[in-house]
Design a protein around this motif. Structure first.
Motif, short mmCIF file in Angstrom:
data_model
loop_
_atom_site.label_atom_id
_atom_site.label_comp_id
_atom_site.label_asym_id
_atom_site.label_seq_id
_atom_site.Cartn_x
_atom_site.Cartn_y
_atom_site.Cartn_z
N ALA A 191 -16.19 6.47 8.51
CA ALA A 191 -15.45 5.67 9.50
C ALA A 191 -15.41 4.19 9.15
CB ALA A 191 -16.06 5.87 10.88
N GLN A 213 -12.57 3.23 6.72
CA GLN A 213 -11.19 3.58 7.02
C GLN A 213 -10.44 2.34 7.53
OE1 GLN A 213 -12.74 7.63 8.98
NE2 GLN A 213 -10.54 7.40 9.19
N ARG A 267 -8.40 1.85 11.06
CA ARG A 267 -8.93 0.92 12.04
C ARG A 267 -7.82 -0.01 12.53
NH1 ARG A 267 -13.28 0.25 9.56
NH2 ARG A 267 -12.75 -1.58 8.31
N ARG A 287 -4.78 3.29 13.71
CA ARG A 287 -5.18 4.50 14.44
C ARG A 287 -4.21 5.65 14.21
NH1 ARG A 287 -10.40 3.52 15.12
NH2 ARG A 287 -10.76 1.54 16.18
N THR A 339 -11.01 13.87 7.30
CA THR A 339 -10.87 13.57 8.73
C THR A 339 -9.88 14.50 9.41
OG1 THR A 339 -9.07 11.97 8.36
CG2 THR A 339 -11.33 11.12 8.32
#
Length: 276
Positions: A150, A153, A157, A160, A209
């Protein structure tokens, strides 16, 4: 070069216990661009993708689609921006180009971007190569790999709205992360990044993901990944394909754990009886 994200105006509606409001604002959203692949001038496929890490995309796509057996077959990659999109011109070395063009002449019709270069059910269901033994990893290591993704990313970020694929090794942590609006594209970019950076997918974990479909298993197997972990669920066909090629597939990875669907022997403490 086209930017991977743009900011666009939007109207923002918010509601709380005291009031409801509509205000003017802006939102960063990912760019989606037509990316055409050609190999020694022969058109192969057009993908809708995020316009970044394109050399990784070209190399990874060539490997995961079985166009080349090794990145050594690729001489150069040209990135050509056009009015309607971007062309990735991949130039194969003479022997590899002759083999590719010979196979290409056998394809009956135009390609589509659902399963690129695929013209028959047999091709779509092609069994991937068997993966190697790999390493035995602990559940804590798998959770660390998932949690580490996370923070890297960056595009997600901001927007989204994109998928990510990462590669994690016990000794070195997260080696590479690639993002794209398409989950297959993110994995192709990761494959290219690993190969170009001297990484070996047999030594760690591919972390996704997205949900896991058959193509994600096929592509992961093509780069020799023995262990794939995803935050979403797999399809039934993906589970059967992972079982067939000897791959450990763990999915639905959350902060409190994950579920193992195939070949649990690479995860310390798991056993065949634990897999439904």
């Amino acid at each position: 070069m086209i930017k991977p994200a743009v900011r666009v105006p939007c109207s923002i509606w918010r509601s709380d216990s005291a009031s409801q409001t509509m205000t003017a604002g802006k939102r960063a959203i990912p760019e989606e661009t037509a990316i055409a692949f050609t190999f020694n001038t022969a058109s192969y496929a057009v993908m809708m993708a995020t316009p970044q890490d394109l050399e990784d995309f070209a190399v990874g796509f060539a490997l995961t689609e079985g166009i080349v057996a090794s990145s050594d077959a690729i001489d150069t990659v040209e990135i050509v921006e056009e009015d309607t999109g971007i062309e990735l011109r991949v130039w194969l070395k003479a022997k590899d180009a002759a083999e590719f063009l010979g196979r290409r002449r056998k394809i009956a019709g135009p390609t589509g971007c659902g399963l690129c270069g695929v013209e028959s059910l047999n091709e779509a269901m092609r069994p991937p190569p068997a993966v190697g033994q790999g390493q035995v990893l602990t559940p804590d290591e798998i959770m660390t790999a998932v949690a580490s993704l996370a923070a890297h990313q960056e595009l997600n970020r901001e927007t989204r709205a994109v998928h990510a694929a990462g590669f994690w090794e016990p000794a070195r942590g997260l080696i590479a992360v690639r993002e794209d609006v398409g989950r297959h594209n993110a994995l192709d970019k990761l494959a290219g990044a690993c190969v170009r950076g001297g990484g070996n997918a047999a030594h760690g974990i591919v972390v996704l993901t997205s949900r896991v479909s058959i193509e994600m298993i096929q592509k992961s197997a093509m780069i020799g990944a023995p262990l794939v972990v995803a935050v979403s669920a797999p399809t039934a066909l993906a589970v059967r394909m992972a079982e067939a090629c000897g791959m450990t597939l763990a999915a639905i990875a959350r902060k409190d754990g994950f579920e193992v669907f195939t070949h649990p022997h690479r995860i310390a403490g798991a056993s065949k009886s634990d897999v439904a």
